[in-house]
Scaffold this motif. Structure first.
Motif, PDB file in Angstrom:
ATOM      1  N   LEU A 423       0.829  -1.206   0.000  1.00 10.77           N
ATOM      2  CA  LEU A 423       0.000   0.000   0.000  1.00 10.77           C
ATOM      3  C   LEU A 423       0.860   1.251   0.000  1.00 10.77           C
ATOM      4  CD1 LEU A 423      -2.830  -0.973   2.524  1.00 10.77           C
ATOM      5  CD2 LEU A 423      -3.040  -0.710   0.049  1.00 10.77           C
ATOM      6  N   ARG A 424       2.001   1.185   0.662  1.00  6.01           N
ATOM      7  CA  ARG A 424       2.905   2.340   0.674  1.00  6.01           C
ATOM      8  C   ARG A 424       3.393   2.633  -0.745  1.00  6.01           C
ATOM      9  NH1 ARG A 424       5.777   0.601   4.446  1.00  6.01           N
ATOM     10  NH2 ARG A 424       4.533   1.519   6.099  1.00  6.01           N
ATOM     11  N   ASP A 425       3.650   1.589  -1.514  1.00  2.70           N
ATOM     12  CA  ASP A 425       4.061   1.773  -2.907  1.00  2.70           C
ATOM     13  C   ASP A 425       2.920   2.354  -3.737  1.00  2.70           C
ATOM     14  OD1 ASP A 425       6.566   0.754  -2.331  1.00  2.70           O
ATOM     15  OD2 ASP A 425       6.065  -1.283  -2.997  1.00  2.70           O
ATOM     16  N   PHE A 426       1.706   1.892  -3.472  1.00  2.00           N
ATOM     17  CA  PHE A 426       0.563   2.409  -4.229  1.00  2.00           C
ATOM     18  C   PHE A 426       0.286   3.864  -3.864  1.00  2.00           C
ATOM     19  CE2 PHE A 426      -0.956  -2.233  -4.127  1.00  2.00           C
ATOM     20  CZ  PHE A 426      -0.278  -2.520  -5.304  1.00  2.00           C
ATOM     21  N   LEU A 427       0.545   4.223  -2.618  1.00  2.00           N
ATOM     22  CA  LEU A 427       0.425   5.624  -2.219  1.00  2.00           C
ATOM     23  C   LEU A 427       1.452   6.487  -2.936  1.00  2.00           C
ATOM     24  CD1 LEU A 427      -0.188   5.455   1.637  1.00  2.00           C
ATOM     25  CD2 LEU A 427      -1.627   6.652  -0.008  1.00  2.00           C
ATOM     26  N   ALA A 428       2.650   5.971  -3.084  1.00  2.00           N
ATOM     27  CA  ALA A 428       3.722   6.748  -3.701  1.00  2.00           C
ATOM     28  C   ALA A 428       3.398   7.125  -5.138  1.00  2.00           C
ATOM     29  CB  ALA A 428       5.036   5.966  -3.638  1.00  2.00           C
ATOM     30  N   CYS A 429       2.687   6.268  -5.860  1.00  2.40           N
ATOM     31  CA  CYS A 429       2.355   6.554  -7.257  1.00  2.40           C
ATOM     32  C   CYS A 429       0.946   7.124  -7.410  1.00  2.40           C
ATOM     33  CB  CYS A 429       2.515   5.309  -8.113  1.00  2.40           C
ATOM     34  SG  CYS A 429       1.306   3.998  -7.777  1.00  2.40           S
ATOM     35  N   GLY A 430       0.244   7.351  -6.299  1.00  2.00           N
ATOM     36  CA  GLY A 430      -1.079   7.957  -6.368  1.00  2.00           C
ATOM     37  C   GLY A 430      -2.203   7.001  -6.692  1.00  2.00           C
ATOM     38  N   ALA A 431      -1.916   5.707  -6.826  1.00  2.00           N
ATOM     39  CA  ALA A 431      -2.983   4.749  -7.115  1.00  2.00           C
ATOM     40  C   ALA A 431      -3.923   4.582  -5.928  1.00  2.00           C
ATOM     41  CB  ALA A 431      -2.392   3.395  -7.502  1.00  2.00           C
ATOM     42  N   VAL A 432      -3.410   4.837  -4.720  1.00  5.15           N
ATOM     43  CA  VAL A 432      -4.210   4.789  -3.503  1.00  5.15           C
ATOM     44  C   VAL A 432      -4.133   6.157  -2.838  1.00  5.15           C
ATOM     45  CG1 VAL A 432      -4.349   3.787  -1.179  1.00  5.15           C
ATOM     46  CG2 VAL A 432      -3.939   2.310  -3.152  1.00  5.15           C
ATOM     47  N   LEU A 433      -5.274   6.615  -2.317  1.00  5.58           N
ATOM     48  CA  LEU A 433      -5.390   7.939  -1.710  1.00  5.58           C
ATOM     49  C   LEU A 433      -6.133   7.838  -0.389  1.00  5.58           C
ATOM     50  CD1 LEU A 433      -6.762   9.810  -4.869  1.00  5.58           C
ATOM     51  CD2 LEU A 433      -4.371   9.751  -4.123  1.00  5.58           C
ATOM     52  N   GLY A 434      -6.007   8.888   0.419  1.00  4.82           N
ATOM     53  CA  GLY A 434      -6.821   9.008   1.618  1.00  4.82           C
ATOM     54  C   GLY A 434      -8.033   9.890   1.359  1.00  4.82           C
ATOM     55  N   TYR A 435      -9.196   9.469   1.836  1.00  3.66           N
ATOM     56  CA  TYR A 435     -10.452  10.193   1.633  1.00  3.66           C
ATOM     57  C   TYR A 435     -11.021  10.661   2.979  1.00  3.66           C
ATOM     58  CZ  TYR A 435     -10.666   8.296  -3.123  1.00  3.66           C
ATOM     59  OH  TYR A 435     -10.392   7.981  -4.439  1.00  3.66           O
ATOM     60  N   PRO A 436     -11.753  11.764   2.974  1.00  2.86           N
ATOM     61  CA  PRO A 436     -12.470  12.135   4.198  1.00  2.86           C
ATOM     62  C   PRO A 436     -13.442  11.030   4.586  1.00  2.86           C
ATOM     63  CG  PRO A 436     -12.537  13.915   2.568  1.00  2.86           C
ATOM     64  CD  PRO A 436     -11.997  12.710   1.874  1.00  2.86           C
ATOM     65  N   PRO A 437     -13.571  10.720   5.871  1.00  2.00           N
ATOM     66  CA  PRO A 437     -14.514   9.669   6.275  1.00  2.00           C
ATOM     67  C   PRO A 437     -15.935   9.895   5.779  1.00  2.00           C
ATOM     68  CG  PRO A 437     -13.057  10.215   8.086  1.00  2.00           C
ATOM     69  CD  PRO A 437     -12.765  11.212   7.001  1.00  2.00           C
TER      70      PRO A 437
END
Length: 451
Positions: A423-437
């Motif tokens: 997941l850290r790798d996916f965050l680095a490339c923007g494939a995974v993001l954080g959303y407001p609850p």
């Protein structure tokens, strides 16, 4: 609306303090009410003061006790009449057809109001449903605008905005998000400043309603950037992203942004369009020198978004002006500015200890859709909603993969707030993001919880 917001407000016509009349709620949290000065009276609807002017219909409806009708009138005030409504108005002005035209005009207006009320209020207040009505069904139809607000998380301009928010100075004074739109970067500001008062300002009430629904503790104000309804020197930090290119009276808006800024406060204006390049949606752009002159009052530095984005993706802070040549600025499609009132403008910023776009509930980038599974893993493929969107956000191709797969164990960890190495790798490339609850939508399409 909370008392802390009233302390910042002033009449945009007269600069006078505003007197509050509570119609629903209480002094600690006004849901519906009126704000008045010697010059004008303004509505408060769904907790948001509407201080842009021209909302006399909403004021009259509030005084008649029709609070929800006032909300609908203010939310859709900018939607133009349909072709049929314009024809009926013409008939109503002609003597031979005046009576029939007036009757038709009233029936069409009532029908339009009923559709708008259902879109916004339906089975409960839903600003996203209201936006879909405006951009897909109303005379203001603009599918590209809906795409912009639907997929804004994780776009290049979103990441650039987060990079500048991270570089903003610490403090305890209020923060202004000028032209906040639907609140995507307002959420980033809330993560950056969890304990500070954040005021979101936009001319579009529907967008503000959306921002207020997903960003906790937000003070929202509906107003024109060229006549801000705030006192002088009240904000420690003023932030504005992807807005000034689409403001016609730029000089007025720039002076207003500087006026409300405290001495020593920073002004960040991100993702404005370079007139020396071609664009899909250009607005009314300026050259790099034009943007610099516009914000000369705060000694603004101009930086190319592409360089800011590259550094952000590497976990680095803002570049210094010394790292930017005149040719870098001339050839940049999009630019950003950083200024400070009454003092030297900081150069560069510290490295990022974590990707700011990973704060919140983790989920896939909104451009990914579920693809056929791969060995029991969840597989996602990138899809652009339109050719225009793809052209306007071409820099996405520099970091966002065409597809990726993720194990169900990693998804389960993400849903529990854990960031695994994949997941850290996916965050680095923007494939995974954080959303407001509170942000609606499925975070992980295809996830069932089953192994």
């Amino acid at each position: 609306m909370r008392p802390a917001l009233l302390d910042l407000l002033a009449c945009p016509l007269s600069a006078q303090p505003l007197q509050l009349e509570v119609l629903a709620g209480d002094d600690a949290d006004v849901t519906y009410g009126l704000l008045s000065s010697d010059a004008a009276t303004y509505p408060i609807v769904a907790g948001i003061p509407v201080l842009r002017g021209g909302d006399e219909d909403a004021v009259a409806l509030l005084r008649a006790g029709r609070h929800e009708d006032a909300l609908v009138a203010a939310a859709f005030a900018a939607v133009p009449p349909s072709g049929s409504e314009r024809v009926a108005a013409t008939l109503a002005d002609l003597r031979p057809t005046r009576a029939a035209g007036r009757g038709l005009r009233e029936r069409l207006a009532a029908r339009a109001t009923a559709r708008r009320r259902e879109a916004l209020l339906g089975d409960g207040l839903d600003p996203r449903r209201g936006l879909r009505y405006v951009y897909l069904e109303s005379p203001a139809r603009s599918p590209e605008a809906l795409n912009y607000f639907s997929y804004r998380f994780g776009l290049p301009r979103h990441f650039v905005g987060l990079a500048f928010a991270e570089a903003a100075p610490d403090g305890d004074g209020p923060v202004l998000d000028l032209g906040c739109g639907a609140g995507h970067l307002t959420w980033g500001l809330r993560q950056r400043f969890p304990d500070r008062q954040i005021v979101a300002c936009d001319l579009d009430l529907l967008l503000l309603l959306n921002a207020a629904s997903v960003v906790p503790g937000l003070d929202a104000v509906c107003a024109d950037a060229t006549a801000l309804p705030f006192g002088d020197v009240v904000f420690d930090y003023v932030f504005s992203s992807d807005v000034f290119s689409f403001i016609t009276r730029k000089a007025s808006a720039a002076r207003e942004a500087e006026r409300v800024l405290v001495d020593g406060g920073e002004l960040h204006v991100t993702s404005v369009i370079n007139a020396r390049q071609t664009h899909t949606f250009a607005g009314e752009p300026l050259s790099p020198e034009g943007w610099r002159r516009l914000f000369a009052g705060v000694g603004a530095h101009v930086l190319p978004d592409a360089l800011v984005l590259d550094r952000y993706l590497r976990g680095e802070g803002l570049p210094t002006p010394a790292e930017v040549s005149a040719d870098d600025l001339d050839t940049a499609r999009v630019l950003s500015l950083r200024g400070r009132r009454g003092g030297a403008v900081p150069e560069g910023s510290a490295p990022l200890h974590e990707p700011p776009h990973g704060r919140g509930e983790l989920g896939v980038h909104p451009l990914f859709v579920l693809a056929p599974p791969a060995d029991g893993r969840l597989r996602y493929a990138r899809r652009f909603p339109s050719a225009g969107f793809a052209a306007d956000n071409a820099d996405l191709l520099r970091y966002l993969p065409e597809e990726f797969t993720v194990s169900r164990d990693d998804v389960a960890a993400a849903r529990d707030g854990e960031v695994t190495p994949p997941l850290r790798d996916f965050l680095a490339c923007g494939a995974v993001l954080g959303y407001p609850p509170a942000y609606p939508g499925e975070r992980w399409p295809g996830w069932s919880g089953a192994a």
